[in-house]
Design an enzyme around this catalytic site. Structure first.
Site, short mmCIF file in Angstrom:
data_model
loop_
_atom_site.label_atom_id
_atom_site.label_comp_id
_atom_site.label_asym_id
_atom_site.label_seq_id
_atom_site.Cartn_x
_atom_site.Cartn_y
_atom_site.Cartn_z
N LYS A 128 0.85 -1.20 0.00
CA LYS A 128 0.00 0.00 0.00
C LYS A 128 0.88 1.24 0.00
O LYS A 128 1.88 1.29 0.73
CB LYS A 128 -0.89 -0.05 1.25
CG LYS A 128 -1.93 1.05 1.34
CD LYS A 128 -2.78 0.86 2.62
CE LYS A 128 -3.92 1.86 2.70
NZ LYS A 128 -4.78 1.66 3.89
N SER B 142 -9.78 1.49 2.74
CA SER B 142 -8.92 2.27 1.88
C SER B 142 -7.89 1.45 1.11
O SER B 142 -7.45 1.86 0.05
CB SER B 142 -8.18 3.32 2.71
OG SER B 142 -7.31 2.69 3.65
N SER C 114 -10.09 -0.87 6.91
CA SER C 114 -9.42 -0.71 5.61
C SER C 114 -8.66 -1.92 5.08
O SER C 114 -8.19 -1.91 3.95
CB SER C 114 -8.49 0.49 5.63
OG SER C 114 -9.23 1.68 5.60
#
Lengths: 99, 498
Positions: free
Chosen positions: B79, B154, B178
């Protein structure tokens, strides 16, 4: 209807505290969005929290200490490598006090 | 050789028996990325050069009979809020566009030290603020099961990359769901560990008392293997806990479903849950019951307060953490300004995405003079109630089973202009973060549109071994985790929803 939670004056004040310049169109979009979020948060006021201690951290770690030893860290060049403007080994910033 | 649906351990067996090289493994994923990522848009940066270079080093070591790291040959996506030294780390925000960090996050460093191979950096909502990746400062990631749907967020890029077999595992962070929510929406597995298990050092900070780095994979065995490496105390993150790290992989088999008491919290099976999600998650519970587990109805009465607590405390912490983005030491800036205040205001005004600004403003409001007690203190007290309810419930049951998301993946754009609706999508995930306990998400079926449904197994503090082993057992008698997305099967028309 209840009093609005946040006025345009409040929004402009808060944005200034947060150091964020908002455009007129952003202000128009954000104001009702923030109002509805703040209204939603009112649900908390219906909860009885007498004699309840607040939780600021979820585990019991506190006062984590370490020995005060000198360790390797970035050299000056590396530390400055992401800055947009440097001079003589310093970060350059706009004037903070008026001449 | 098709590497899809092999575990990391199985791929390593091929590598060590010289049936495949690390370079071939990397090329397998690079070719897939080149072929299908233009449709999914999971990656912001593909690190082809770094991946091939590392693979060659590993191959050379194996050739010479030298020892290699525990994750040799394991290809990971990271990420973009994890700092990766010398590799662009943008946090999916215009604020950090082009930023190349001088150091790496602890979790990432531990993984590459064990010879994991980074293949790229994945898209997210900016600084992880969001639940769909639509807030990204660059582009929206598509759900590999249906390209008109969000992947969740996310960590949507990481979830989509794993679901579409563009890597073996991926790193994400779970501040309010997330990891678990995108895992659920993309039909894969994801672990939100106990707060303090994985170091937060070197990850752009969102809400410091909530942020939990964690892992996505196609199966629980891989989650256990990778978490073994990431977990543990870090002198650079004072909130990490100095407990010995259990042997998660070994403990996977160490569970007896017979007599296991599984709590079903009634609040998680009622409004706003979609009926198809409810049915499939109940079915998962029933499958455990068939294996000898006991289902126990429980109640977590403060569940409906989770979103409100979260959206006071998290923006408050955000407003403090985001103060560092001043455009001076790093990040984009607006150049010449007459004074420092206008420099800050113009820089932050120009480059911060709308959701970033909204959350900073909510947090600044909640912490400002006259409102602090009404919002921050009050929410911190309700946080205690939510945490205590979980701890009390887990005295009577071994584990809690619940849905992750009230719905399956929604249409891109459907909630984009209504932040409150987007926040409410986290109804079943945030309380776990408010409490700080671990939860693992895994797939348990599909809805009538062939979109994945997931459930979560929630344990008490540091009970990762328990929740992973129960989840692993579920994957021994089900095959939902082995289903391939239409894109993975090369069926682009189905992925487009035809």
């Amino acid at each position: 209807m209840s009093e609005p939670k946040i006025s345009m004056v409040d929004l402009e004040h808060i944005a200034k505290l947060a150091r964020i310049n908002l455009t007129e169109s952003e202000k128009t979009i954000f104001l009702p969005q923030l109002e509805s979020v703040l209204e939603y948060l009112d649900v908390l006021n219906q909860v009885n929290t007498d004699n309840v201690e607040p939780t600021f951290r979820v585990n019991d770690q506190k006062n984590v200490l370490r020995d005060d030893l000198i360790k390797d860290s970035f050299d000056q060049k590396t530390a400055l490598s992401s800055a947009s403007k440097t001079q003589d080994g310093y970060f350059v910033v706009p004037g903070t006090i008026k001449k | 050789m098709d590497l899809k649906n092999l575990t990391i351990t199985q791929i390593q067996e091929l590598l060590f028996s010289k049936k495949i090289t690390a370079v071939e493994i990397v090329n397998f994923y690079l070719e897939r990325i080149k072929k299908i990522d233009s449709q999914i848009k999971a990656f912001i940066t593909v690190t082809e050069k770094e991946a091939l270079k590392k693979a060659k080093v590993i191959d050379e070591k194996i050739k010479k009979g030298e020892s290699v790291g525990k994750l040799a040959g394991a290809v990971m996506a990271v990420k973009d809020i994890f700092l990766t030294k010398d590799i662009k780390s943008t946090a999916s925000s215009q604020v950090l566009k082009g930023y190349i960090p001088q150091y790496s996050s602890t979790v990432y460093q531990k993984l590459i030290d064990e010879d994991a191979i980074i293949i790229g950096k994945t898209n997210t909502d900016p600084f992880a603020f969001g639940g769909s990746t639509e807030n990204s400062g660059f582009f929206t990631t598509k759900n590999p099961w249906n390209l008109s749907k969000v992947p969740g967020g996310s960590s949507g890029g990481s979830a989509a990359a794993v679901a579409a077999d563009l890597c073996q595992f991926a790193l994400g962070t779970d501040t309010g769901g997330s990891i678990r929510q995108p895992a659920s929406l993309c039909g894969i597995s994801g672990l939100k560990p106990t707060y303090g298990l994985n170091s937060r050092f070197g990850i752009t900070a969102m809400a410091s008392s909530f942020d939990c780095p964690g892992v996505f994979a196609k199966n629980i065995a891989d989650l256990a293997l990778v978490t073994q490496i990431t977990a543990g105390v870090d002198s650079k993150d004072a909130t990490t806990v100095d407990n010995p790290v259990p042997d998660y992989s070994k403990l996977l088999k160490d569970v007896n479903l017979k007599g296991l008491k599984i709590g079903l919290p009634k609040e998680y099976f009622s409004d706003p849950i979609n009926s198809e999600v409810k049915d499939k998650v109940m079915l998962a519970a029933k499958e455990f019951e068939k294996k000898g587990a006991t289902l126990v109805d429980i109640s977590l009465p403060s569940t409906n307060l989770g979103i409100a607590v979260y959206y006071v405390l998290v923006p408050s912490e955000i407003s403090a953490n985001m103060a560092r983005y001043d455009g001076i030491r790093f990040g984009q800036n607006t150049g010449n300004n007459p004074d420092i205040i206008s420099y800050y205001m113009n820089t932050r005004g120009k480059y911060m995405e709308a959701e970033v600004k909204r959350r900073i403003i909510i947090g600044t409001y909640a912490l400002s003079s006259g409102y602090y007690d009404a919002y921050y203190t009050k929410a911190s007290k309700v946080r205690t109630l939510i945490k205590n309810e979980f701890v009390d419930a887990l005295k009577n049951v071994d584990i809690i089973l619940a849905p992750v998301s009230p719905t399956t993946a929604w249409d891109i754009g459907a909630k984009a202009n209504d932040p409150l609706q987007m926040y409410l999508a986290d109804a079943f995930s945030v309380c776990i973060n408010v409490a700080g306990i671990p939860s693992v998400a895994l797939p348990c079926g599909f809805d009538s549109q062939n979109l994945p449904i997931g459930f979560q197994l929630i344990g008490n503090f540091f009970e990762e071994s328990k929740i992973l082993s129960v989840a692993h057992q579920y994957q021994q008698f089900t095959d939902y985790h082995l289903k391939e997305t239409p894109l993975s099967r090369g069926d682009a028309r189905r992925a487009e929803g035809f």
